[in-house]
Design a protein around this motif. Structure first.
Motif, PDB file in Angstrom:
ATOM      1  N   SER A   1     110.826  31.751  -3.741  1.00 52.73           N
ATOM      2  CA  SER A   1     109.784  30.964  -3.091  1.00 52.73           C
ATOM      3  C   SER A   1     109.708  29.565  -3.695  1.00 52.73           C
ATOM      4  O   SER A   1     110.084  29.352  -4.852  1.00 52.73           O
TER       5      SER A   1
ATOM      6  N   ASP B   1     109.665  35.186  -1.508  1.00 51.34           N
ATOM      7  CA  ASP B   1     109.057  35.158  -0.179  1.00 51.34           C
ATOM      8  C   ASP B   1     109.456  36.392   0.609  1.00 51.34           C
ATOM      9  O   ASP B   1     110.509  37.008   0.348  1.00 51.34           O
TER      10      ASP B   1
ATOM     11  N   TRP C   1     110.632  41.832   0.756  1.00 50.25           N
ATOM     12  CA  TRP C   1     110.599  40.774  -0.240  1.00 50.25           C
ATOM     13  C   TRP C   1     111.777  40.938  -1.206  1.00 50.25           C
ATOM     14  O   TRP C   1     112.263  39.944  -1.742  1.00 50.25           O
TER      15      TRP C   1
ATOM     16  N   TRP D   1     104.315  36.119  -0.373  1.00 48.40           N
ATOM     17  CA  TRP D   1     105.136  36.250  -1.574  1.00 48.40           C
ATOM     18  C   TRP D   1     104.573  37.283  -2.536  1.00 48.40           C
ATOM     19  O   TRP D   1     103.385  37.627  -2.489  1.00 48.40           O
TER      20      TRP D   1
END
Length: 458
Positions: free
Chosen positions: A275, A58, A107, A48
Motif C-alpha cells: 500500500s 492493499d 490482501w 488495507w
C-alpha cells in the motif's frame, strides 16, 4: 487453496507446540473514513491490513501482469490472486461492485506444495488473508474477512504426522476412519479466523496469518494496465520462491510421519500489493519488568528488562528506562522480538518509553513512541487445591526484594480471594469450598501479576 468458508478437519489436529502458539502477527486494519464507511472500488471492504513487521497490503484487485512469467491465452499471469468465476466475475471486464466483482479476493496469499511419489505424500498448503461474502456471492452488507491456514495431505498410512509451517506446528493423528484405500486427504484442515459480523474486519487480526511472508527476491514493481501506475508487490504468485517473514523463523513447510517420512520445501507462491498509505511503525511492549535486591553490605543489584514486538532489522528499537537513560535494544533472528536491559535501580511507580523506527525498510513509515508502566515480575511457585480439606495453598514471590509489595490472590473472575503473607516468598492457605478455582492470578501492589491453573489434589 482458495475455496471459501469451508471449515473442516478430517484428521484430528491434536497440538500446536508451546513455543509456536497463535501469535497475532497482524497489527492494524483500515477502519474506513471518519464515519466508518468504505470505498465502492474495494467492494466496501477494508482497503488495507498492516502486519507487525510494518508492511501494509492493499486489497489486491489490480490487473498488473508478471514480467517474469508470460501470460497465455485465457490465463493471464496476474500479480494479484484474481479468480474469475463465470456469471459472477469476468476478469476481462472492469470491476464493478456488485455486478462484476470477485466472490473471493485477497490482501495476501502464500501457497506451497510437497509431492513425493516414493513416500505417497501429496501436500498442499495455503495461508491467506481473504475477502469474501457470507452468502458466497457479492452482495451489499455481506462482506467478511478472515485469516486462513489450510493444510491438505494425501498420506500412505495411518499414524502421527507433524506439519511445520511458517505460522505454527500442527500434529495430526490419522486413524483408520480418516484413511481410505488411497489415503486421499486423510489430513484436511482449514482454519478460518475472523468470520463474524459483515463489514467488520477486525476479527482477522486475531488469526494465525502474519507477519506477511514475502519473497526474498522482491519486492517487484509492475505497471497497472488500467491506470498506468507503478505498483509494488511482496511476491509473484506465478513463481515459487524462497520467502522470509515467519514469526518463528520457519520459512518452510515440513512434514514428518511414520516410516521415516521427512520432506520439506522452502519455496512459495506469494501475492500481496504494498500500500501507499502512510502508517506508523508497529510497536507493542510485551513485557517491562524490574527486579532488585540488596546484599548484607547493602549493595543493591537491580535491572529493568524490556521485551518489545517491532519490525526486525533494518528496523530499530530503543527505550528510555525509568531513570531516563537510553537503552539500545537487540533483535536476534529477524522475527521482530526485541530485548533490552538497564541495570539502574528504578524509583517506582515508574514508566519506560519505547521508540521504534522502520524507515530504513519502509521509507514512508513514521516513528512510533509507546509508553508502558514498569512493574515487578511476579511468579507463582505453587497453586494447589485439596478436595479432601477444601484448602487452597498458594506460594508466590515478587522480583522486588527491597520494597516488598503486597501480593493478592484473585479467582478467574477477578474476585479477591485473600492477600498473601510473609517475606520475600509469600504464602496463602485458606479454605474455599465446595468448588475449587480453575485458575488464580496473583497481583502485586507494584503492578506485576502472574496467572496459573490450580493443581487439584485428592
Amino acid at each position: 487453496m482458495h475455496n471459501k468458508l469451508k471449515v473442516s478437519v478430517t484428521a484430528l489436529c491434536v497440538a500446536i507446540t508451546a513455543s509456536q502458539v497463535a501469535h497475532g502477527g497482524l497489527f492494524a486494519v483500515d477502519t474506513g473514513d471518519t464515519a466508518g464507511n468504505y470505498l465502492a472500488e474495494n467492494g466496501f471492504f477494508a482497503a488495507w491490513y498492516q502486519d507487525t513487521h510494518g508492511r501494509t497490503l492493499d486489497l489486491c484487485l489490480s490487473k498488473n501482469l508478471s514480467s517474469r512469467v508470460p501470460s497465455t491465452p485465457g490465463a493471464p499471469s496476474y500479480m494479484c490472486s484474481l479468480l474469475p468465476n463465470p456469471g459472477i466475475f469476468d476478469d476481462a471486464q472492469p470491476l464493478v461492485f456488485p455486478t462484476n466483482f470477485p466472490d473471493e479476493a485477497f490482501w495476501f496469499t502464500a501457497d506451497a506444495e510437497i509431492v513425493d511419489a516414493a513416500s505417497g505424500i501429496d501436500l498442499s498448503y495455503g495461508s491467506a488473508l481473504e475477502a469474501a461474502f457470507g452468502g458466497d456471492v457479492p452482495a451489499p452488507n455481506d462482506q467478511i474477512s478472515f485469516a486462513r491456514v489450510r493444510i491438505r495431505v494425501d498420506v500412505p498410512s495411518i499414524g502421527t504426522y507433524t506439519v511445520t509451517h511458517p505460522y505454527g506446528v500442527e500434529i495430526f493423528e490419522v486413524t483408520a476412519e480418516d484413511f481410505d484405500t488411497d489415503g486421499d486427504r486423510a489430513i484436511n484442515m482449514t482454519r478460518d479466523i475472523g468470520i463474524g459480523v459483515p463489514l467488520t474486519y477486525t476479527g482477522a487480526l486475531a488469526g494465525d496469518v502474519g507477519p506477511f511472508l514475502r519473497s526474498v527476491n522482491g519486492p517487484y514493481t509492475e505497471t497497472d494496465p488500467d491506470t498506468g501506475a507503478a505498483d509494488t508487490f511482496i511476491g509473484d504468485p506465478n513463481v515459487l520462491e524462497p520467502v522470509t517473514g515467519s514469526p518463528f523463523n520457519t520459512n518452510y513447510i515440513r512434514i514428518e510421519g511414520p516410516g521415516g517420512i521427512d520432506l520439506s520445501t522452502d519455496v512459495f507462491a506469494i501475492s500481496g500489493k504494498l500500500s501507499t498509505v502512510v502508517r506508523p511503525t508497529p510497536a507493542m511492549v510485551e513485557r517491562a519488568t524490574y527486579s532488585r535486591s540488596d546484599d548484607s553490605q547493602g549493595i543493591v543489584s537491580a535491572q529493568q528488562d524490556v521485551f518489545v514486538s517491532a519490525p526486525p532489522p533494518p528496523g530499530k528499537a530503543d527505550y528510555l528506562d525509568a531513570n531516563g537513560d537510553e537503552v539500545v535494544m537487540s533483535e536476534a533472528d529477524s522475527t521482530g522480538h526485541w530485548y533490552g536491559q538497564s541495570t539502574l535501580n528504578p524509583s517506582v511507580p515508574a514508566t519506560i518509553t519505547v521508540t521504534a523506527d522502520n524507515s530504513l525498510a519502509i521509507a514512508s513509515s513514521t516513528v512510533t513512541t509507546v509508553a508502558s508502566p514498569l512493574v515487578d515480575h511476579v511468579v507463582i511457585q505453587k497453586a494447589e487445591y485439596s478436595l479432601s480439606s477444601g484448602t487452597l495453598t498458594v506460594h508466590a514471590s515478587s522480583s522486588d526484594e527491597m520494597t516488598i509489595p503486597t501480593l493478592s490472590v484473585h479467582n478467574s473472575d477477578g474476585d479477591l480471594i485473600a492477600p498473601l503473607s510473609g517475606g520475600v516468598m509469600k504464602t496463602l492457605t485458606t479454605n474455599i469450598t465446595p468448588i475449587p478455582p480453575a485458575a488464580i492470578t496473583v497481583s502485586s501492589s507494584n503492578g506485576g501479576s502472574d496467572t496459573e491453573e490450580v493443581i487439584i489434589l485428592p
